[in-house]
Design an enzyme around this catalytic site. Structure first.
Site, PDB file in Angstrom:
ATOM      1  N   LYS A   8       0.835  -1.209   0.000  1.00 13.95           N
ATOM      2  CA  LYS A   8       0.000   0.000   0.000  1.00 13.95           C
ATOM      3  C   LYS A   8       0.870   1.260   0.000  1.00 13.95           C
ATOM      4  O   LYS A   8       0.625   2.192  -0.748  1.00 13.95           O
ATOM      5  CB  LYS A   8      -0.927   0.028   1.230  1.00 13.95           C
ATOM      6  CG  LYS A   8      -1.877  -1.151   1.327  1.00 13.95           C
ATOM      7  CD  LYS A   8      -2.828  -1.023   2.511  1.00 13.95           C
ATOM      8  CE  LYS A   8      -2.156  -1.058   3.869  1.00 13.95           C
ATOM      9  NZ  LYS A   8      -1.532  -2.325   4.235  1.00 13.95           N
TER      10      LYS A   8
ATOM     11  N   ARG B 290      -9.220   0.774   9.032  1.00 16.86           N
ATOM     12  CA  ARG B 290      -8.709  -0.552   9.372  1.00 16.86           C
ATOM     13  C   ARG B 290      -9.637  -1.307  10.308  1.00 16.86           C
ATOM     14  O   ARG B 290      -9.351  -2.444  10.672  1.00 16.86           O
ATOM     15  CB  ARG B 290      -7.372  -0.361  10.086  1.00 16.86           C
ATOM     16  CG  ARG B 290      -6.201  -1.069   9.472  1.00 16.86           C
ATOM     17  CD  ARG B 290      -4.983  -0.584  10.241  1.00 16.86           C
ATOM     18  NE  ARG B 290      -3.828  -1.379  10.052  1.00 16.86           N
ATOM     19  CZ  ARG B 290      -2.802  -1.024   9.289  1.00 16.86           C
ATOM     20  NH1 ARG B 290      -2.823   0.083   8.609  1.00 16.86           N
ATOM     21  NH2 ARG B 290      -1.757  -1.796   9.223  1.00 16.86           N
TER      22      ARG B 290
ATOM     23  N   ARG C 111      12.630  -6.765   4.953  1.00 16.58           N
ATOM     24  CA  ARG C 111      12.571  -5.313   4.803  1.00 16.58           C
ATOM     25  C   ARG C 111      13.477  -4.603   5.809  1.00 16.58           C
ATOM     26  O   ARG C 111      13.617  -5.039   6.944  1.00 16.58           O
ATOM     27  CB  ARG C 111      11.113  -4.902   5.036  1.00 16.58           C
ATOM     28  CG  ARG C 111      10.795  -3.522   4.631  1.00 16.58           C
ATOM     29  CD  ARG C 111       9.325  -3.379   4.376  1.00 16.58           C
ATOM     30  NE  ARG C 111       8.584  -3.169   5.614  1.00 16.58           N
ATOM     31  CZ  ARG C 111       7.343  -2.680   5.634  1.00 16.58           C
ATOM     32  NH1 ARG C 111       6.724  -2.388   4.508  1.00 16.58           N
ATOM     33  NH2 ARG C 111       6.724  -2.506   6.769  1.00 16.58           N
TER      34      ARG C 111
ATOM     35  N   ARG D 218      12.484  -2.798  11.133  1.00 16.19           N
ATOM     36  CA  ARG D 218      11.439  -2.077  11.877  1.00 16.19           C
ATOM     37  C   ARG D 218      10.918  -3.018  12.971  1.00 16.19           C
ATOM     38  O   ARG D 218      10.714  -4.203  12.717  1.00 16.19           O
ATOM     39  CB  ARG D 218      10.311  -1.720  10.897  1.00 16.19           C
ATOM     40  CG  ARG D 218       9.545  -0.498  11.268  1.00 16.19           C
ATOM     41  CD  ARG D 218       8.643  -0.091  10.116  1.00 16.19           C
ATOM     42  NE  ARG D 218       7.299  -0.660  10.238  1.00 16.19           N
ATOM     43  CZ  ARG D 218       6.316  -0.430   9.377  1.00 16.19           C
ATOM     44  NH1 ARG D 218       6.522   0.356   8.330  1.00 16.19           N
ATOM     45  NH2 ARG D 218       5.144  -0.967   9.541  1.00 16.19           N
TER      46      ARG D 218
ATOM     47  N   ARG E 155       0.131  -8.988  13.346  1.00 15.55           N
ATOM     48  CA  ARG E 155      -0.461  -7.994  12.440  1.00 15.55           C
ATOM     49  C   ARG E 155      -1.423  -8.670  11.465  1.00 15.55           C
ATOM     50  O   ARG E 155      -2.476  -8.132  11.141  1.00 15.55           O
ATOM     51  CB  ARG E 155       0.644  -7.243  11.684  1.00 15.55           C
ATOM     52  CG  ARG E 155       1.348  -6.215  12.559  1.00 15.55           C
ATOM     53  CD  ARG E 155       2.694  -5.809  12.008  1.00 15.55           C
ATOM     54  NE  ARG E 155       2.640  -5.016  10.797  1.00 15.55           N
ATOM     55  CZ  ARG E 155       3.696  -4.780  10.019  1.00 15.55           C
ATOM     56  NH1 ARG E 155       4.872  -5.273  10.336  1.00 15.55           N
ATOM     57  NH2 ARG E 155       3.571  -4.049   8.940  1.00 15.55           N
TER      58      ARG E 155
HETATM   59  P1  ADP Z   1       1.176  -2.166   7.568  1.00 12.20           P
HETATM   60  O1  ADP Z   1      -0.008  -1.761   6.717  1.00 12.20           O
HETATM   61  O2  ADP Z   1       2.243  -2.827   6.758  1.00 12.20           O
HETATM   62  O3  ADP Z   1       0.779  -2.933   8.806  1.00 12.20           O
HETATM   63  P2  ADP Z   1       1.425   0.476   8.693  1.00 12.20           P
HETATM   64  O4  ADP Z   1       2.625   1.349   8.717  1.00 12.20           O
HETATM   65  O5  ADP Z   1       0.211   0.946   7.927  1.00 12.20           O
HETATM   66  O6  ADP Z   1       1.932  -0.896   8.123  1.00 12.20           O
HETATM   67  O7  ADP Z   1       0.932   0.191  10.183  1.00 12.20           O
HETATM   68  C1  ADP Z   1       1.810  -0.162  11.211  1.00 12.20           C
HETATM   69  C2  ADP Z   1       1.057  -0.234  12.552  1.00 12.20           C
HETATM   70  O8  ADP Z   1       0.483   1.063  12.860  1.00 12.20           O
HETATM   71  C3  ADP Z   1      -0.136  -1.179  12.620  1.00 12.20           C
HETATM   72  O9  ADP Z   1       0.256  -2.514  12.917  1.00 12.20           O
HETATM   73  C4  ADP Z   1      -0.968  -0.542  13.767  1.00 12.20           C
HETATM   74  O10 ADP Z   1      -0.424  -0.833  15.050  1.00 12.20           O
HETATM   75  C5  ADP Z   1      -0.780   0.936  13.515  1.00 12.20           C
HETATM   76  N1  ADP Z   1      -1.831   1.484  12.626  1.00 12.20           N
HETATM   77  C6  ADP Z   1      -1.634   1.985  11.367  1.00 12.20           C
HETATM   78  N2  ADP Z   1      -2.807   2.407  10.838  1.00 12.20           N
HETATM   79  C7  ADP Z   1      -3.772   2.162  11.792  1.00 12.20           C
HETATM   80  C8  ADP Z   1      -5.182   2.351  11.851  1.00 12.20           C
HETATM   81  N3  ADP Z   1      -5.863   2.872  10.818  1.00 12.20           N
HETATM   82  N4  ADP Z   1      -5.830   1.979  12.993  1.00 12.20           N
HETATM   83  C9  ADP Z   1      -5.178   1.461  14.022  1.00 12.20           C
HETATM   84  N5  ADP Z   1      -3.846   1.231  14.041  1.00 12.20           N
HETATM   85  C10 ADP Z   1      -3.134   1.579  12.941  1.00 12.20           C
END
Ligand code: ADP
Length: 229
Positions: free
Chosen positions: A17, A92, A130, A166, A177
């Site tokens: 994404k 999400r 990564r 990370r 996740r």
């Molecule tokens: P990915 O989509 O690869 O999991 P992100 O950088 O989008 O990576 O998200 C990393 C973390 O940030 C998630 O595992 C969560 O803890 C938090 N996070 C990101 N976006 C949201 C959201 N919309 N609602 C709740 N937590 C979020």
């Protein structure tokens, strides 16, 4: 394109994404709104809320809806989002989807959902390989599907900082996740399609990122050319 289109990029962690949003924000001229990036900025600020967010992210769980919803509502009101915006990693949960649905309706913004479909085995391999620059946030992937340089790289190309894994890309956290995705996020797609959003499946694991971006761009042009919207 007509004024203020919204693209909701949907898909599991590691589906690309962020990579797609970065490519598309240039070609579509839309703002990139990544809740993950915004939350990492909050963590970097080092305040009490940042520390709480860091602990949640490290575990692979989702940050509370109220906090994320407030962040997104403020961000959408920024001037650069006036020409349209790409939502990356949001909504999400169904509660987030309800908020964004009412926000978009209130402001007369039309959104299209693109679901990046990627096999979970590919996700695990991608995230395990990564690396990230702790200084500027650039991501470097080992997979051939990545837009970035190979993971053999030890230091950031932009600022020479030593790359790290990370915290939430460790395999045991990736599993958490993916669980959160299955339980809390997958139902969002059903909700959005049920609420009347046009939803497109795009394969995210068989081509290089620019090919995928072209397909998404075609969808956006089809959806938002004059006469349709
Ligand atoms: P990915 O989509 O690869 O999991 P992100 O950088 O989008 O990576 O998200 C990393 C973390 O940030 C998630 O595992 C969560 O803890 C938090 N996070 C990101 N976006 C949201 C959201 N919309 N609602 C709740 N937590 C979020």
């Amino acid at each position: 394109m007509t004024s203020r289109p919204c693209l909701i990029l949907f898909g599991p962690p590691g589906s690309g994404k962020g990579t797609q949003a970065k490519l598309l924000r240039e070609s579509l001229g839309m703002a990139h709104i990544s809740t993950g990036d915004m939350l990492r900025e909050r963590v970097a600020s080092g305040d009490e809320l940042g520390r709480q967010v860091a602990a949640i992210m490290k575990s692979g769980a989702l940050v509370p809806d109220e906090l994320v919803n407030r962040m997104v509502e403020d961000r959408i009101a920024q001037p650069d989002a006036a020409r349209g915006f790409i939502l990356d990693g949001y909504p999400r949960t169904v509660a987030q989807a309800e908020l964004v649905d009412s926000l978009l309706r209130r402001q007369g913004i039309r959104a299209v959902v693109v679901h990046l479909k990627v096999d979970y085995n590919v996700v695990i391999t991608r995230l395990a390989g990564r690396r990230q620059c702790p200084q500027c946030g650039a991501l470097y992937s080992s997979g051939s599907t990545s837009d970035c340089a190979g993971a053999a790289l030890q230091v950031c190309e932009h600022d020479g900082t030593r790359l790290i894994v990370r915290d939430d890309d460790r395999e045991e956290v990736v599993v958490e996740r993916l669980k959160a995705y299955d339980l809390q996020t997958a139902p969002v797609l059903k909700y959005l399609c049920g609420a009347g959003y046009r939803c497109y499946d795009v394969k995210g694991d068989e081509r290089e990122p620019r090919g995928i971006a072209r397909e998404i761009q075609d969808v956006m042009e089809r959806e938002f050319t004059a006469g349709r919207a």
